[in-house]
Each structure stands twice: as structure tokens, then as C-alpha cells.
Write a protein that holds these residues in place. Structure first.
Motif, PDB file in Angstrom:
ATOM      1  N   ASP A  57      54.166  57.886  33.340  1.00  0.00           N
ATOM      2  CA  ASP A  57      53.939  57.380  31.991  1.00  0.00           C
ATOM      3  C   ASP A  57      52.554  57.771  31.511  1.00  0.00           C
ATOM      4  O   ASP A  57      51.601  57.796  32.287  1.00  0.00           O
ATOM      5  N   PRO A  58      52.413  58.062  30.221  1.00  0.00           N
ATOM      6  CA  PRO A  58      51.089  58.399  29.689  1.00  0.00           C
ATOM      7  C   PRO A  58      50.171  57.178  29.721  1.00  0.00           C
ATOM      8  O   PRO A  58      50.637  56.041  29.625  1.00  0.00           O
ATOM      9  N   PRO A  59      48.867  57.409  29.845  1.00  0.00           N
ATOM     10  CA  PRO A  59      47.931  56.284  29.884  1.00  0.00           C
ATOM     11  C   PRO A  59      47.793  55.641  28.511  1.00  0.00           C
ATOM     12  O   PRO A  59      48.098  56.261  27.491  1.00  0.00           O
ATOM     13  N   PRO A  60      47.291  54.390  28.458  1.00  0.00           N
ATOM     14  CA  PRO A  60      47.073  53.726  27.175  1.00  0.00           C
ATOM     15  C   PRO A  60      46.033  54.478  26.339  1.00  0.00           C
ATOM     16  O   PRO A  60      45.176  55.182  26.869  1.00  0.00           O
ATOM     17  N   ALA A  61      46.103  54.286  25.036  1.00  0.00           N
ATOM     18  CA  ALA A  61      45.206  54.980  24.102  1.00  0.00           C
ATOM     19  C   ALA A  61      43.738  54.711  24.409  1.00  0.00           C
ATOM     20  O   ALA A  61      42.896  55.614  24.298  1.00  0.00           O
ATOM     21  N   GLU A  62      43.407  53.479  24.815  1.00  0.00           N
ATOM     22  CA  GLU A  62      41.997  53.162  25.088  1.00  0.00           C
ATOM     23  C   GLU A  62      41.464  53.934  26.293  1.00  0.00           C
ATOM     24  O   GLU A  62      40.286  54.279  26.348  1.00  0.00           O
ATOM     25  N   VAL A  63      42.330  54.253  27.259  1.00  0.00           N
ATOM     26  CA  VAL A  63      41.913  55.059  28.405  1.00  0.00           C
ATOM     27  C   VAL A  63      41.645  56.494  27.958  1.00  0.00           C
ATOM     28  O   VAL A  63      40.640  57.099  28.328  1.00  0.00           O
ATOM     29  N   VAL A  64      42.541  57.032  27.142  1.00  0.00           N
ATOM     30  CA  VAL A  64      42.368  58.398  26.632  1.00  0.00           C
ATOM     31  C   VAL A  64      41.070  58.488  25.836  1.00  0.00           C
ATOM     32  O   VAL A  64      40.272  59.418  26.025  1.00  0.00           O
ATOM     33  N   THR A  65      40.809  57.517  24.962  1.00  0.00           N
ATOM     34  CA  THR A  65      39.587  57.514  24.156  1.00  0.00           C
ATOM     35  C   THR A  65      38.355  57.450  25.048  1.00  0.00           C
ATOM     36  O   THR A  65      37.389  58.186  24.838  1.00  0.00           O
ATOM     37  N   TYR A  66      38.382  56.584  26.060  1.00  0.00           N
ATOM     38  CA  TYR A  66      37.239  56.468  26.963  1.00  0.00           C
ATOM     39  C   TYR A  66      36.966  57.807  27.655  1.00  0.00           C
ATOM     40  O   TYR A  66      35.831  58.266  27.717  1.00  0.00           O
ATOM     41  N   VAL A  67      38.015  58.433  28.184  1.00  0.00           N
ATOM     42  CA  VAL A  67      37.853  59.693  28.916  1.00  0.00           C
ATOM     43  C   VAL A  67      37.353  60.791  27.974  1.00  0.00           C
ATOM     44  O   VAL A  67      36.513  61.609  28.358  1.00  0.00           O
ATOM     45  N   GLN A  68      37.820  60.799  26.731  1.00  0.00           N
ATOM     46  CA  GLN A  68      37.358  61.798  25.765  1.00  0.00           C
ATOM     47  C   GLN A  68      35.872  61.639  25.466  1.00  0.00           C
ATOM     48  O   GLN A  68      35.163  62.622  25.273  1.00  0.00           O
ATOM     49  N   GLN A  69      35.378  60.409  25.431  1.00  0.00           N
ATOM     50  CA  GLN A  69      34.003  60.136  25.029  1.00  0.00           C
ATOM     51  C   GLN A  69      33.034  59.994  26.199  1.00  0.00           C
ATOM     52  O   GLN A  69      31.826  59.981  25.998  1.00  0.00           O
ATOM     53  N   ALA A  70      33.530  59.888  27.405  1.00  0.00           N
ATOM     54  CA  ALA A  70      32.664  59.705  28.573  1.00  0.00           C
ATOM     55  C   ALA A  70      31.826  60.960  28.802  1.00  0.00           C
ATOM     56  O   ALA A  70      32.291  62.085  28.594  1.00  0.00           O
ATOM     57  N   PRO A  71      30.581  60.778  29.239  1.00  0.00           N
ATOM     58  CA  PRO A  71      29.747  61.950  29.506  1.00  0.00           C
ATOM     59  C   PRO A  71      30.296  62.749  30.696  1.00  0.00           C
ATOM     60  O   PRO A  71      30.813  62.175  31.654  1.00  0.00           O
ATOM     61  N   ALA A  72      30.171  64.049  30.595  1.00  0.00           N
ATOM     62  CA  ALA A  72      30.620  64.917  31.682  1.00  0.00           C
ATOM     63  C   ALA A  72      29.652  64.788  32.857  1.00  0.00           C
ATOM     64  O   ALA A  72      28.444  64.669  32.661  1.00  0.00           O
ATOM     65  N   PRO A  73      30.171  64.788  34.075  1.00  0.00           N
ATOM     66  CA  PRO A  73      29.286  64.707  35.235  1.00  0.00           C
ATOM     67  C   PRO A  73      28.391  65.945  35.333  1.00  0.00           C
ATOM     68  O   PRO A  73      28.716  67.001  34.781  1.00  0.00           O
ATOM     69  N   ALA A  74      27.278  65.810  36.039  1.00  0.00           N
ATOM     70  CA  ALA A  74      26.316  66.914  36.166  1.00  0.00           C
ATOM     71  C   ALA A  74      26.897  68.093  36.947  1.00  0.00           C
ATOM     72  O   ALA A  74      26.607  69.243  36.645  1.00  0.00           O
ATOM     73  N   GLU A  75      27.723  67.798  37.948  1.00  0.00           N
ATOM     74  CA  GLU A  75      28.299  68.862  38.770  1.00  0.00           C
ATOM     75  C   GLU A  75      29.608  69.372  38.188  1.00  0.00           C
ATOM     76  O   GLU A  75      30.411  68.606  37.687  1.00  0.00           O
ATOM     77  N   THR A  76      29.800  70.681  38.276  1.00  0.00           N
ATOM     78  CA  THR A  76      31.040  71.287  37.804  1.00  0.00           C
ATOM     79  C   THR A  76      32.085  71.211  38.915  1.00  0.00           C
ATOM     80  O   THR A  76      31.792  71.509  40.073  1.00  0.00           O
ATOM     81  N   VAL A  77      33.286  70.795  38.556  1.00  0.00           N
ATOM     82  CA  VAL A  77      34.383  70.708  39.515  1.00  0.00           C
ATOM     83  C   VAL A  77      35.182  71.999  39.456  1.00  0.00           C
ATOM     84  O   VAL A  77      35.574  72.450  38.382  1.00  0.00           O
ATOM     85  N   VAL A  78      35.409  72.592  40.607  1.00  0.00           N
ATOM     86  CA  VAL A  78      36.209  73.813  40.699  1.00  0.00           C
ATOM     87  C   VAL A  78      37.419  73.501  41.573  1.00  0.00           C
ATOM     88  O   VAL A  78      37.283  72.990  42.679  1.00  0.00           O
ATOM     89  N   VAL A  79      38.585  73.809  41.047  1.00  0.00           N
ATOM     90  CA  VAL A  79      39.833  73.577  41.779  1.00  0.00           C
ATOM     91  C   VAL A  79      40.576  74.906  41.849  1.00  0.00           C
ATOM     92  O   VAL A  79      40.760  75.573  40.826  1.00  0.00           O
ATOM     93  N   GLN A  80      40.985  75.291  43.044  1.00  0.00           N
ATOM     94  CA  GLN A  80      41.681  76.570  43.235  1.00  0.00           C
ATOM     95  C   GLN A  80      43.108  76.532  42.692  1.00  0.00           C
ATOM     96  O   GLN A  80      43.581  77.486  42.107  1.00  0.00           O
ATOM     97  N   GLU A  81      43.795  75.394  42.900  1.00  0.00           N
ATOM     98  CA  GLU A  81      45.170  75.272  42.459  1.00  0.00           C
ATOM     99  C   GLU A  81      45.211  75.019  40.954  1.00  0.00           C
ATOM    100  O   GLU A  81      44.264  74.523  40.370  1.00  0.00           O
ATOM    101  N   ARG A  82      46.349  75.320  40.364  1.00  0.00           N
ATOM    102  CA  ARG A  82      46.545  75.030  38.944  1.00  0.00           C
ATOM    103  C   ARG A  82      46.672  73.516  38.769  1.00  0.00           C
ATOM    104  O   ARG A  82      47.441  72.868  39.478  1.00  0.00           O
TER     105      ARG A  82
END
Length: 128
Positions: A57-82
Motif C-alpha cells: 500500500d502507498p504511504p500516507p500523504a504526510e509521510v510523502v510530504t515529510y520525505v519530500q521536504q526532509a534534508p538530504a543526508p551528507a553521504e551519497t547512497v550508491v546501490v548496485q541493484e535497480r
């Protein structure tokens, strides 16, 4: 006619007795398959219904809004898999919890913000 009534009753009972989407999907799919294709249709319907019912199920709208507005962490995440919805992130990826809703966490991978279910590490939604 008895088969149709029985299948409809099974669907109603399963829908009310189980909160698990995959189980409900399997029972509903089996009932629909039985109506349309008999015993073979019931088996096929159960498999298809289980897959469809297991969709996250998709997350609630308030979770999506929080994630959109949250500051990006200092370290870049690299993932090999799609990275895709329903797939689990590797164990070395650090998931940041959403403070007001611990059922969700997030990761920033490149330019994408990824909402994750922390316990299973499964991707719930990708925000571009």
C-alpha cells in the motif's frame, strides 16, 4: 449456482477475517477463478489474486510530504541493484526513520527519495 454462492461467501469471510492483502487476494482470486473456470480457474485465480493482494500500500500523504521536504543526508547512497517498489534494499543502506510514523523510513539515492518499510527494508514508493 451453489458454487457461485459458496465462492461469494468465502470471499466475504476471508475479506473480514484477514487483514493480510495477499491472503484476501488469494481467496478472492480463487473464488473468481472458480466461477469463471471451475477447479483449474480457482487455482490460477488464487495465484493471481495472491500476487495482486500482496502489493504494498502507498504511504500516507504526510509521510510523502515529510520525505519530500526532509534534508538530504551528507553521504551519497550508491546501490548496485535497480531500486524498485517491492524490492528490499541491501543491508548496508542506512534507512532514516520518519519521526511521526515509524512504520516508514526513507533513503536518498541519487536524485530519488525512496520511502521504505524499515523492518523488511522493502521499497514502498520512489519519489523523483
Amino acid at each position: 449456482m451453489k458454487g457461485i454462492i459458496l465462492a461469494a461467501a468465502m470471499t466475504c469471510i476471508a475479506g473480514s477475517a484477514y487483514a493480510d492483502g495477499a491472503t484476501t487476494g488469494m481467496v478472492g482470486g480463487a473464488a473468481t477463478g472458480a466461477i469463471l473456470g471451475g477447479p483449474v480457474g480457482a487455482g490460477v485465480g488464487a495465484v493471481v489474486g495472491g500476487v495482486a493482494g500482496g502489493v504494498i500500500d502507498p504511504p500516507p500523504a504526510e509521510v510523502v510530504t515529510y520525505v519530500q521536504q526532509a534534508p538530504a543526508p551528507a553521504e551519497t547512497v550508491v546501490v548496485q541493484e535497480r531500486v524498485q517498489v517491492g524490492a528490499a534494499l541491501p543491508p548496508d543502506v542506512i534507512v532514516t526513520p520518519v519521526p511521526d510514523n515509524p512504520k516508514y523510513g526513507y533513503v536518498v539515492i541519487g536524485q530519488e527519495r525512496v520511502i521504505v518499510e524499515p523492518q523488511s527494508r522493502k521499497v514502498v514508493q520512489i519519489i523523483q
